[in-house]
Scaffold this motif. Structure first.
Motif, short mmCIF file in Angstrom:
data_model
loop_
_atom_site.label_atom_id
_atom_site.label_comp_id
_atom_site.label_asym_id
_atom_site.label_seq_id
_atom_site.Cartn_x
_atom_site.Cartn_y
_atom_site.Cartn_z
N ALA A 82 0.83 -1.20 0.00
CA ALA A 82 0.00 0.00 0.00
C ALA A 82 0.87 1.25 0.00
O ALA A 82 1.87 1.33 0.71
CB ALA A 82 -0.93 0.01 1.21
N ALA A 131 -5.62 -1.53 4.00
CA ALA A 131 -5.06 -2.55 3.12
C ALA A 131 -4.89 -3.86 3.87
O ALA A 131 -5.12 -4.94 3.32
CB ALA A 131 -3.72 -2.07 2.55
N GLY A 151 -2.99 -4.95 -1.54
CA GLY A 151 -2.15 -3.75 -1.61
C GLY A 151 -2.29 -3.03 -2.93
O GLY A 151 -2.39 -1.80 -2.98
N TYR A 194 -5.68 -1.41 -3.10
CA TYR A 194 -5.71 -0.20 -2.25
C TYR A 194 -5.12 0.99 -3.00
O TYR A 194 -5.69 2.09 -2.98
CB TYR A 194 -4.92 -0.45 -0.97
CG TYR A 194 -4.85 0.78 -0.08
CD1 TYR A 194 -5.85 1.04 0.85
CD2 TYR A 194 -3.82 1.70 -0.21
CE1 TYR A 194 -5.80 2.18 1.64
CE2 TYR A 194 -3.77 2.84 0.58
CZ TYR A 194 -4.76 3.07 1.50
OH TYR A 194 -4.71 4.21 2.27
N ASN A 195 -3.99 0.78 -3.65
CA ASN A 195 -3.36 1.89 -4.38
C ASN A 195 -4.25 2.41 -5.50
O ASN A 195 -4.20 3.59 -5.83
CB ASN A 195 -2.02 1.42 -4.96
CG ASN A 195 -1.00 1.14 -3.88
OD1 ASN A 195 -1.08 1.68 -2.78
ND2 ASN A 195 -0.05 0.28 -4.18
N ASN A 252 -8.20 3.55 -3.21
CA ASN A 252 -8.38 4.12 -1.87
C ASN A 252 -8.99 5.51 -1.88
O ASN A 252 -9.48 5.98 -0.87
CB ASN A 252 -7.05 4.15 -1.12
CG ASN A 252 -6.16 5.28 -1.57
OD1 ASN A 252 -6.16 6.36 -0.99
ND2 ASN A 252 -5.37 5.05 -2.61
N ARG A 266 -11.43 4.42 1.14
CA ARG A 266 -10.77 3.22 1.67
C ARG A 266 -11.75 2.10 1.99
O ARG A 266 -11.37 0.92 1.98
CB ARG A 266 -9.96 3.59 2.92
CG ARG A 266 -8.80 4.54 2.64
CD ARG A 266 -7.93 4.71 3.88
NE ARG A 266 -6.79 5.56 3.60
CZ ARG A 266 -6.70 6.84 3.95
NH1 ARG A 266 -7.70 7.41 4.60
NH2 ARG A 266 -5.63 7.56 3.66
#
Length: 679
Positions: A96, A103, A141, A144-145, A148, A162
Motif C-alpha cells: 500500500a 489494506a 495492496g 488499495y493503491n 483508496n 478506503r
C-alpha cells in the motif's frame, strides 16, 4: 474556470486516481516487482523475532523446570501457526502506498475467502499456506493503491474511498479462488514434491540454498527465496517451511538455517577484520574502528549487509568467495547433523534463545572459529594480492570516509541531529529533492526511484555514511545505510515533505521560486516555469478546439521531448484525473492551473502514466508530478501538453516571451497582459 468546473467536465470525473508511491515507469519489469515484494515481505518477517523469543524462552523455562514455560512456548507457536494471515496483512500494508491499515483488513478478508473457498472446492487437504497469504496481500495492496480515493455516487458514498478496498478485494479474490480451486490442487502437488525434494537433498540442497541466498542479496531478492524455503517447503504437524517446522519442534528441521550462524557470527567478522588490516597504513586505525562496529552488528544481530556492501561492488571477487563459503557452511553443517534455527537472523541472540530447541551448537562454534580464520586469511590475501579497493584502500578522491578518518564529514553539528544532517546530505547527494521520485526502506537500505541516475553522487553518499550504492535499473536505486536506516528514512521523508530544504536549488533558483508563489497577480505569471522540456507552442495551434479556442482558459502548450511533467509553481495538488493524464494545481494566492498531458489521452485509460504525487500534496517548482511513457503514448495519441490558467482575471491573456525549445524549470517564457485579443 474553477476547480469545481474542471470536475464537472467529462474529462475530469471526480474519481481521483491515487498515487502509488511504489510504482515507476518500469513496474512491468519482473525485477522491479520482485523488489517491491521483497520490501513488502519485511513487515511480516519482522514479526518472527517475537515468535522466536517466546518459543525460545518457553523452551528454556521448561528445560529448567520453571513454571509457565509451556504457556510461553504456546504463545509463540500461536504466531507461527497463523503466519499466512500475518503475511496477508503485512504484505498488503507493505504494498500500500501509505501503509494504511485498510489494506491490511482487505488482505485478511482476501485470505479468508481464498482459504475457505479452496477447501469448499477442493477439500480439506487444499491449502496454499503462506503463498495464499502472500497472494492475498499483494492483491489487496495493489487494489488499495488503485481505489483508496475512489468517489462513488452519493447514494453509495459511504462505501467510497478506503472502505471500497475490502469490497473490491473480496470480489476479485472470489474470482481468483474459483479459478485456483481447479488450478491449484495439481500445482500444490508439484510445490510439495519440489519442496520435499529440496529438503530430501539434505546437505547439497542446503548448500545450494546458502549460495543462492547470498547471490540475491545485492538485488534485495533474498527475501523471496527465503519465504519459500523457510515458510513453505516441507511439512510437520500441519506447519510448513524450515523455520516454522524448527520452531514447532521438528527434529529434522533447521538445515536451511544452522550454517548461517557460522557465517554471521564468525565469517563476516573475519572478513571485516581482514578489510581493516588490509587498509592503507594511514587509514588502518580508522577503518578497523568502523569495520569492528559492523562486525559486532553481524555477530550480535545477524545483520550482515553493512559489511557485505562495503566490498560487494568494490571487490566482486570477494563477494563470490563469500557466497561460496556461505553455501559450504550450510552444506557442512547439515553433513555434521546440525539442526539449528532462528526467529529473525543467525546472531548470538537467536543462538542462545534457540539452543534448547536445536542441536549441534558445539559443532557450529567449532566451525565458526575455523571459518573466522578462513575468511580472515582468504580476504586479506585476495585484497593485498589483487590490490582490491576495499574500504581504506580507495584512491584518494574515492575514499570512503569513516568516523575518525581525515575525510569524515561531521554528521552531528551543533543544533542538528545526526540523522537530520545526514539526510540533508543524502538528499543533496541524490541530486536534490526534485530528483527523488519515491523513497522507501527495508532492514538496512533505502530504496528509491529517481528521475536522473546521472545526478547521483556515489562518492559523496559514501563520504556521508552510506555503506554502498546499488543501481538496480535506470531509475531504481538502493543506498545501504545499516541498521539505523529507518531513522535516516524518517528524517529524509520529513525534509522532503516539509520542504524545509531544497538541497538541489541554487541561490538564484531559490529567489526565482519565491516569486513563483505570487502567480495570482497576472503580472507575475512570468515566474511560472516550463513544466516539460520541449517545443513551446501557442495555445491557438493546439489541435483541439477545447484548448485552442480558450474554452477552458488561456495558457500555452509544449510538445515534450521527455516524459516527466514537473510542477511550474509552488502549489497544492487539487485534482488528478482517474486516468492520470491530467492534474490540477492551485497556488497559495489562488491561481488555478491545469496540466493536460497530450490530446485525447483520456482514451488510454492511464496506460503508460504514473502519478508521483497525490491530491492534497504541496509541490514546488521542478518537482516531478507525473511520468509517462513518451514513445508509447506518442504511438496512440498526440503528446502536445497544454498548461491552462483556468481562473485568469477578466480581460487578461497570456503572451509568449520565448519561442522554440524550452527546458523544464525555465522561466520567463510567458507573461500576462490586459488584452482580450487572440492567443
Amino acid at each position: 474556470m474553477t476547480t469545481q468546473g474542471l470536475h464537472s467536465h467529462s474529462l475530469y470525473k471526480p474519481i481521483l486516481r491515487p498515487l502509488n508511491s511504489h510504482r515507476n515507469g518500469d513496474e512491468n519489469n519482473m525485477l522491479d516487482f520482485l523488489q517491491r515484494l521483497g520490501k513488502a515481505l519485511m513487515l511480516p518477517i519482522a514479526v518472527l523475532p517475537a515468535a522466536g523469543i517466546l518459543i525460545g524462552i518457553g523452551l528454556l523455562m521448561q528445560e529448567y523446570s520453571i513454571a509457565g514455560g509451556a504457556f510461553v512456548q504456546d504463545a509463540g507457536l500461536g504466531i507461527t501457526g497463523n503466519l499466512a494471515i500475518i503475511f496477508a496483512a503485512g504484505v498488503a500494508v507493505g504494498f500500500a502506498k501509505d501503509s494504511h491499515g485498510a489494506a491490511a483488513i482487505a488482505g485478511v478478508i482476501g485470505y479468508f475467502i481464498l482459504s475457505q473457498g479452496l477447501i469448499a472446492i477442493g477439500g480439506e487437504d487444499i491449502d496454499m499456506g503462506v503463498l495464499g497469504g502472500l497472494l492475498s496481500g499483494v492483491t489487496a495492496g495493489l487494489l488499495y493503491n488503485r481505489f483508496n480515493n475512489i468517489q462513488l455516487p452519493e447514494f453509495l458514498a459511504f462505501f467510497g474511498g478506503r472502505r471500497f478496498v475490502p469490497i473490491a478485494t473480496a470480489g476479485l479474490m472470489l474470482l481468483v479462488t474459483i479459478i485456483l480451486g481447479f488450478v491449484w490442487p495439481p500445482i500444490q502437488g508439484l510445490v510439495e514434491a519440489g519442496g520435499q525434494s529440496i529438503v530430501d537433498a539434505g546437505a547439497a540442497g542446503a548448500g545450494i540454498f546458502g549460495f543462492i541466498n547470498r547471490l540475491l542479496i545485492p538485488f534485495g531478492l533474498h527475501h523471496v527465496i527465503n519465504t519459500l524455503v523457510w515458510f513453505q517447503f516441507g511439512e510437520y504437524n500441519g506447519v510448513t517451511g524450515d523455520l516454522n517446522r524448527f520452531l514447532e519442534g521438528d527434529p529434522e528441521a533447521g538445515i536451511f538455517m544452522g550454517g548461517f550462524y557460522v557465517i554471521m557470527m564468525f565469517g563476516i567478522p573475519g572478513a571485516a577484520l581482514a578489510i581493516g588490516l588490509a587498509a592503507k597504513k594511514e587509514r588502518r586505525k580508522a577503518t578497523l574502528f568502523a569495520m569492528s562496529s559492523l562486525a559486532f552488528t553481524s555477530f550480535f544481530t545477524g545483520i550482515t549487509e553493512p559489511v557485505e556492501f562495503s566490498f560487494m561492488f568494490l571487490a566482486p571477487l570477494l563477494y563470490l568467495i563469500h557466497a561460496i563459503l556461505t553455501g559450504s557452511a550450510l552444506y557442512l553443517a547439515t553433513l555434521f547433523d546440525v539442526h539449528h534455527g532462528f526467529g529473525f537472523s543467525a546472531g548470538v541472540i537467536d543462538f542462545v534463545l534457540q539452543s534448547a530447541q536445536g542441536r549441534g551448537e558445539l559443532t557450529l562454534l567449532i566451525m565458526g572459529v575455523v571459518y573466522f580464520f578462513v575468511y580472515l586469511g582468504l580476504f586479506y590475501f585476495a585484497i593485498r594480492f589483487f590490490d582490491l579497493k576495499t574500504p581504506g584502500r580507495e584512491d584518494e578522491d574515492e575514499e570512503l570516509a569513516v568516523a575518525g578518518s581525515p575525510g569524515h564529514v561531521d554528521t552531528n553539528p551543533s543544533g542538528s541531529s545526526k540523522f537530520d544532517q545526514q539526510s540533508l546530505q543524502f538528499i543533496e547527494d541524490l541530486g536534490g529533492g526534485s530528483n527523488i521520485r519515491t523513497l522507501d526502506h527495508c532492514a538496512t537500505r533505502l530504496r528509491l526511484t529517481v528521475e536522473n541516475m546521472d545526478q547521483i553522487n556515489e562518492a559523496a553518499l559514501k563520504s556521508h555514511g552510506a555503506r554502498g550504492v546499488m543501481k538496480v535499473s535506470k531509475t531504481n536505486l538502493q543506498v545501504i545505510v545499516g541498521t539505523q536506516v529507518e531513522f535516516v528514512y524518517n528524517a529524509m521523508k520529513d525534509l522532503l515533505k516539509n520542504k524545509s530544504t531544497n538541497a538541489d536549488q541554487s541561490n538564484e533558483s531559490s529567489t526565482r521560486n519565491e516569486t513563483a508563489e505570487q502567480t495570482a497577480d497576472p503580472n507575475d505569471i512570468a515566474a511560472v516555469a516550463a513544466p516539460l522540456s520541449g517545443k513551446l507552442i501557442p495555445l491557438a495551434d493546439v489541435n483541439d478546439d477545447m484548448f485552442s479556442t480558450g474554452m477552458m482558459g488561456d495558457g500555452f502548450a509544449i510538445e515534450p521531448s521527455d516524459g516527466t511533467v514537473c510542477s511550474p509553481v509552488y502549489a497544492r495538488v487539487e485534482m488528478i484525473a482517474d486516468t492520470t493524464h491530467a492534474i490540477g494545481l492551485k497556488t497559495k494566492a489562488g491561481t488555478e492551473l491545469l496540466l493536460h498531458i497530450g490530446i485525447d489521452t483520456v482514451a488510454l485509460k492511464g496506460d503508460g502514466f504514473t502519478a508521483l504525487v497525490e491530491v492534497g500534496d504541496t509541490v514546488h517548482p521542478g518537482q516531478a508530478l507525473i511520468n509517462f511513457d513518451l514513445e508509447r503514448v506518442k504511438k496512440q495519441a498526440s503528446v502536445v501538453t497544454p498548461l491552462i490558467f483556468t481562473n485568469l482575471p477578466e480581460g487578461w491573456a497570456v503572451e509568449h516571451m520565448a519561442t522554440g525549445d524550452v527546458t523544464a524549470g525555465q522561466t520567463g517564457i510567458i507573461r500576462a497582459k490586459a488584452d482580450t485579443g487572440s492567443h
